[in-house]
Scaffold this motif. Structure first.
Motif, PDB file in Angstrom:
ATOM      1  N   LEU A   4       0.854  -1.180   0.000  1.00 41.18           N
ATOM      2  CA  LEU A   4       0.000   0.000   0.000  1.00 41.18           C
ATOM      3  C   LEU A   4       0.892   1.233   0.000  1.00 41.18           C
ATOM      4  O   LEU A   4       1.902   1.277   0.720  1.00 41.18           O
ATOM      5  CB  LEU A   4      -0.904   0.038   1.227  1.00 41.18           C
ATOM      6  N   CYS A  22      -4.580   6.010  -1.716  1.00 41.72           N
ATOM      7  CA  CYS A  22      -3.807   4.818  -1.387  1.00 41.72           C
ATOM      8  C   CYS A  22      -3.855   3.889  -2.601  1.00 41.72           C
ATOM      9  O   CYS A  22      -4.943   3.456  -3.023  1.00 41.72           O
ATOM     10  CB  CYS A  22      -4.397   4.132  -0.171  1.00 41.72           C
ATOM     11  N   VAL A  24      -2.948   0.319  -4.125  1.00 37.05           N
ATOM     12  CA  VAL A  24      -2.723  -1.044  -3.643  1.00 37.05           C
ATOM     13  C   VAL A  24      -2.159  -1.893  -4.773  1.00 37.05           C
ATOM     14  O   VAL A  24      -2.676  -1.871  -5.898  1.00 37.05           O
ATOM     15  CB  VAL A  24      -4.033  -1.654  -3.116  1.00 37.05           C
ATOM     16  N   ILE A  29      -8.583  -4.678  -4.373  1.00 33.37           N
ATOM     17  CA  ILE A  29      -9.358  -4.091  -3.277  1.00 33.37           C
ATOM     18  C   ILE A  29     -10.788  -4.623  -3.243  1.00 33.37           C
ATOM     19  O   ILE A  29     -11.530  -4.366  -2.290  1.00 33.37           O
ATOM     20  CB  ILE A  29      -9.354  -2.554  -3.339  1.00 33.37           C
ATOM     21  N   TYR A  34     -11.912  -8.148   3.026  1.00 35.79           N
ATOM     22  CA  TYR A  34     -10.908  -7.148   3.382  1.00 35.79           C
ATOM     23  C   TYR A  34     -11.538  -5.761   3.454  1.00 35.79           C
ATOM     24  O   TYR A  34     -12.414  -5.416   2.661  1.00 35.79           O
ATOM     25  CB  TYR A  34      -9.759  -7.128   2.378  1.00 35.79           C
ATOM     26  N   TRP A  36     -10.463  -1.625   3.749  1.00 35.82           N
ATOM     27  CA  TRP A  36      -9.361  -0.730   3.407  1.00 35.82           C
ATOM     28  C   TRP A  36      -9.523   0.555   4.207  1.00 35.82           C
ATOM     29  O   TRP A  36     -10.498   1.273   4.038  1.00 35.82           O
ATOM     30  CB  TRP A  36      -9.358  -0.491   1.903  1.00 35.82           C
ATOM     31  N   ASN A  52     -13.159   3.565   6.693  1.00 38.60           N
ATOM     32  CA  ASN A  52     -12.748   2.542   5.746  1.00 38.60           C
ATOM     33  C   ASN A  52     -13.767   2.362   4.633  1.00 38.60           C
ATOM     34  O   ASN A  52     -14.865   2.915   4.671  1.00 38.60           O
ATOM     35  CB  ASN A  52     -12.492   1.210   6.451  1.00 38.60           C
ATOM     36  N   TYR A  55     -14.777  -4.386   0.722  1.00 39.16           N
ATOM     37  CA  TYR A  55     -14.630  -5.031  -0.577  1.00 39.16           C
ATOM     38  C   TYR A  55     -15.889  -4.923  -1.433  1.00 39.16           C
ATOM     39  O   TYR A  55     -15.858  -5.211  -2.625  1.00 39.16           O
ATOM     40  CB  TYR A  55     -14.256  -6.503  -0.384  1.00 39.16           C
ATOM     41  N   TRP A  73     -13.512   4.768  -3.833  1.00 37.74           N
ATOM     42  CA  TRP A  73     -12.515   3.921  -4.477  1.00 37.74           C
ATOM     43  C   TRP A  73     -12.606   4.017  -5.992  1.00 37.74           C
ATOM     44  O   TRP A  73     -13.600   4.470  -6.542  1.00 37.74           O
ATOM     45  CB  TRP A  73     -12.630   2.480  -4.005  1.00 37.74           C
ATOM     46  N   CYS A  97      -2.629   4.330   5.223  1.00 43.21           N
ATOM     47  CA  CYS A  97      -3.671   3.429   4.744  1.00 43.21           C
ATOM     48  C   CYS A  97      -3.268   2.018   5.158  1.00 43.21           C
ATOM     49  O   CYS A  97      -2.073   1.693   5.271  1.00 43.21           O
ATOM     50  CB  CYS A  97      -3.899   3.546   3.239  1.00 43.21           C
ATOM     51  N   ARG A  99      -4.761  -2.366   5.426  1.00 48.63           N
ATOM     52  CA  ARG A  99      -5.752  -3.398   5.141  1.00 48.63           C
ATOM     53  C   ARG A  99      -6.116  -4.153   6.409  1.00 48.63           C
ATOM     54  O   ARG A  99      -5.244  -4.571   7.164  1.00 48.63           O
ATOM     55  CB  ARG A  99      -5.210  -4.384   4.100  1.00 48.63           C
ATOM     56  N   TYR A 107      -5.190  -5.948  11.337  1.00 48.17           N
ATOM     57  CA  TYR A 107      -4.551  -5.247  10.229  1.00 48.17           C
ATOM     58  C   TYR A 107      -3.343  -6.084   9.806  1.00 48.17           C
ATOM     59  O   TYR A 107      -2.518  -6.461  10.650  1.00 48.17           O
ATOM     60  CB  TYR A 107      -4.099  -3.855  10.667  1.00 48.17           C
TER      61      TYR A 107
END
Length: 120
Positions: A4, A22, A24, A29, A34, A36, A52, A55, A73, A97, A99, A107
């Motif tokens: 990241l 951020c 990835v 993503i 998950y 973010w 956050n 997904y 995103w 940032c 995950r 995390y």
């Protein structure tokens, strides 16, 4: 290996909007389970969770920052973005940032962090 990387301006004027991205790599993503996250740490303080996006593209925010925060995103670029509006000097911090894995309940990957200073 998931990586990241935060990017964005290091200096923002009071009342303006802070925008960080951020990027990835090493994983999508949109992969299930998950979340973010954006986390910040101000000098002399502990880490503060900002919010956050998961997904599925659903966002969640810290109650104390919710009125000023938006996380979105771009799945085509495998990026997620933080926007914090009406910034004040107290928003000065290192922004990370990270995950969060639902399966691990932890995390598991972090960006290196980027310093953002709010000053005129």
């Amino acid at each position: 290996q998931v990586q990241l990387q935060e990017s964005g301006p290091g200096l923002v004027k009071p009342s303006q909007t802070l925008s960080l991205t951020c990027t990835v790599s090493g994983g999508s993503i949109t992969t299930s389970n998950y979340y973010w996250n954006w986390v910040r740490q101000s000098p002399g303080k502990g880490p503060e969770w900002i919010g956050n996006i998961d997904y599925r593209g659903s966002s969640g925010y810290s109650p104390s920052l919710k009125s000023r925060t938006s996380i979105s995103w771009d799945t085509s670029k495998n990026q997620f973005t933080l926007q914090l509006s009406s910034v004040i000097p107290e928003d000065t911090a290192v922004y990370y940032c990270a995950r969060f894995s639902e399966l691990k309940r932890a995390y598991d990957y972090w960006g290196q962090g980027t310093q953002v200073t709010v000053s005129s």
